[in-house]
Design an enzyme around this catalytic site. Structure first.
Site, short mmCIF file in Angstrom:
data_model
loop_
_atom_site.label_atom_id
_atom_site.label_comp_id
_atom_site.label_asym_id
_atom_site.label_seq_id
_atom_site.Cartn_x
_atom_site.Cartn_y
_atom_site.Cartn_z
N LYS A 199 -15.08 -5.31 -0.39
CA LYS A 199 -15.56 -6.43 0.84
C LYS A 199 -16.17 -5.66 1.70
O LYS A 199 -17.05 -6.41 2.38
CB LYS A 199 -14.11 -7.02 1.37
CG LYS A 199 -13.14 -7.69 0.32
CD LYS A 199 -12.06 -8.34 1.23
CE LYS A 199 -10.98 -7.33 1.79
NZ LYS A 199 -10.32 -6.45 0.89
N ARG B 233 -5.50 -13.79 6.37
CA ARG B 233 -4.52 -13.47 5.33
C ARG B 233 -3.32 -14.49 5.24
O ARG B 233 -2.54 -14.22 4.24
CB ARG B 233 -4.14 -12.02 5.45
CG ARG B 233 -4.93 -11.17 4.90
CD ARG B 233 -4.67 -9.68 5.36
NE ARG B 233 -4.91 -8.45 4.43
CZ ARG B 233 -5.73 -7.61 4.75
NH1 ARG B 233 -6.69 -7.52 5.86
NH2 ARG B 233 -5.83 -6.52 3.96
N ARG C 59 -11.47 6.44 -2.39
CA ARG C 59 -11.44 6.19 -0.89
C ARG C 59 -10.52 7.11 0.08
O ARG C 59 -10.65 7.54 0.83
CB ARG C 59 -11.02 4.60 -0.70
CG ARG C 59 -11.64 4.18 0.95
CD ARG C 59 -11.67 2.74 1.05
NE ARG C 59 -10.44 2.35 0.92
CZ ARG C 59 -10.13 1.11 1.15
NH1 ARG C 59 -10.79 0.12 1.16
NH2 ARG C 59 -8.87 0.67 1.10
N ARG D 275 -7.68 7.48 4.74
CA ARG D 275 -6.83 6.52 5.34
C ARG D 275 -5.54 6.69 5.09
O ARG D 275 -5.04 6.92 3.75
CB ARG D 275 -7.26 5.30 4.73
CG ARG D 275 -8.45 4.47 5.68
CD ARG D 275 -8.85 3.26 5.06
NE ARG D 275 -7.61 2.20 4.62
CZ ARG D 275 -7.90 1.07 4.43
NH1 ARG D 275 -9.55 0.56 4.32
NH2 ARG D 275 -7.38 0.02 4.37
N ARG E 215 0.48 -3.06 -0.90
CA ARG E 215 -0.89 -3.96 -0.31
C ARG E 215 -1.27 -5.03 -1.39
O ARG E 215 -1.61 -6.07 -0.99
CB ARG E 215 -1.83 -2.84 0.25
CG ARG E 215 -1.76 -2.18 1.30
CD ARG E 215 -2.16 -1.15 1.67
NE ARG E 215 -3.79 -1.53 1.99
CZ ARG E 215 -4.95 -0.66 1.54
NH1 ARG E 215 -4.42 0.67 1.09
NH2 ARG E 215 -5.96 -0.91 1.71
P1 AMP Z 1 -7.64 -3.63 5.33
O1 AMP Z 1 -8.28 -2.56 5.79
O2 AMP Z 1 -8.10 -5.18 5.56
O3 AMP Z 1 -7.11 -3.49 3.84
O4 AMP Z 1 -6.42 -3.74 6.11
C1 AMP Z 1 -5.61 -2.62 6.26
C2 AMP Z 1 -4.06 -3.02 6.88
O5 AMP Z 1 -4.41 -3.71 8.18
C3 AMP Z 1 -3.64 -4.18 5.95
O6 AMP Z 1 -3.03 -3.61 5.01
C4 AMP Z 1 -2.44 -4.61 7.05
O7 AMP Z 1 -1.45 -3.91 7.26
C5 AMP Z 1 -3.33 -4.85 8.26
N1 AMP Z 1 -4.22 -6.03 8.43
C6 AMP Z 1 -5.65 -6.14 8.14
N2 AMP Z 1 -6.07 -7.37 8.64
C7 AMP Z 1 -5.06 -7.93 8.68
C8 AMP Z 1 -4.89 -9.69 8.78
N3 AMP Z 1 -5.82 -10.51 8.70
N4 AMP Z 1 -3.44 -10.02 9.01
C9 AMP Z 1 -2.45 -9.17 8.85
N5 AMP Z 1 -2.52 -7.83 8.75
C10 AMP Z 1 -3.71 -7.26 8.79
#
Ligand code: AMP
Length: 199
Positions: free
Chosen positions: A13, A88, A127, A133, A144
Site C-alpha cells: 500500500k 480500519r 522490510r 520497524r 497484525r
Molecule cells: P501500518 O503501518 O498501517 O501497518 O500500521 C502500523 C500499526 O499502526 C498498526 O498495526 C496499528 O497498531 C496502528 N494503526 C495504523 N493505522 C491504524 C488505524 N487506522 N486504526 C487503528 N490502528 C492503526
C-alpha cells in the site's frame, strides 16, 4: 478524487501510494506513518500507541480519526487523498465519510490489494531488515494479519455496499501493480459512477 488503499500488512500500500501520489497530485495519508512519527518523537500519544502497535493491535479510533482530521484541510490534500491503512474500523469509515461529506467529497474508490500470506511473510522479513520497524517481527506480523482479517471482514462489506471496491493483484511486480491501479483510477475518474448517482 479520494481513494483508499486497502490490504494486509506488506501488501505494498505504502509503496504504491508513494508512486501514485506524485503522478495524480494526490496526497498519501498513512495513519501508520503518522503513528510512527509520534512514537519516534516520544510524544504522549506515541508512547501510548506504541503499546498497541507492538502488540499488533489497533490504536483507538479517536486517535487515528483525529490525526486524519488534522491534515484533511491542508493544501496538499485539496486535490484528493490516498488513505493508506485508514479506515480500519466501520467507525473510522463513518467518521471519514462525514469528514469528506462536509467538504463536498466522498470516497470514490477502494483498491483492495490482494497478496498471499506466504509472500507477505517474506516481504515483512525484508522490510524488517531495511526499515527496522519494531512491529515487523514474525510473531507480531501474525497478530497484525489476524487483526487485518478481522477488520477487513467488517470494513470491506461497508464499501462493497457502495460498489466502489476494486481488487488489485498485489502478487505481481511493483510496476505491474502500479499499472493495474492506474487503469482503475483512470476508469474511476472518467466514470460517472452510476451506482452512486442512483444513490
Ligand atoms: P501500518 O503501518 O498501517 O501497518 O500500521 C502500523 C500499526 O499502526 C498498526 O498495526 C496499528 O497498531 C496502528 N494503526 C495504523 N493505522 C491504524 C488505524 N487506522 N486504526 C487503528 N490502528 C492503526
Amino acid at each position: 478524487m479520494d481513494v483508499i488503499f486497502f490490504g494486509p500488512p506488506g501488501a505494498g500500500k505504502g509503496t504504491q501510494a508513494k508512486i501514485i501520489e506524485d503522478k495524480y497530485g494526490l496526497k498519501q495519508l498513512s495513519t501508520g506513518d503518522m503513528l510512527r512519527e509520534e512514537v519516534n518523537a516520544k510524544t504522549d500519544l506515541g508512547i501510548e500507541a506504541k503499546k498497541q502497535m507492538d502488540a499488533g493491535a489497533l490504536v483507538p479510533d479517536d486517535v487515528v480519526i483525529g490525526m486524519i482530521a488534522n491534515r484533511i484541510d491542508s493544501r496538499e490534500c485539496a486535490k484528493g487523498v490516498i488513505f493508506d491503512g485508514f479506515p480500519r474500523t466501520v467507525a473510522q469509515a463513518e467518521a471519514l465519510a462525514d469528514m469528506l461529506a462536509k467538504r463536498g467529497r466522498k470516497i470514490n474508490l477502494v483498491l483492495s490489494l490482494q497478496v498471499e500470506d506466504s509472500a507477505l511473510v517474506k516481504r515483512i522479513e525484508q522490510r524488517a531488515i531495511q526499515e527496522g520497524r519494531s512491529d515487523d517481527t514474525v510473531e507480531t506480523f501474525k497478530k497484525r494479519l489476524d487483526a487485518y482479517r478481522d477488520y477487513a471482514a467488517k470494513v470491506l462489506p461497508h464499501y462493497n455496499a457502495q460498489a466502489i471496491v476494486k481488487p488489485v493483484d498485489g502478487m505481481r511486480d511493483i510496476a505491474d501493480v502500479t499499472e493495474q491501479i492506474e487503469k482503475i483510477l483512470k476508469q474511476g475518474s472518467s466514470d460517472s459512477s452510476p451506482a452512486c448517482a442512483m444513490g
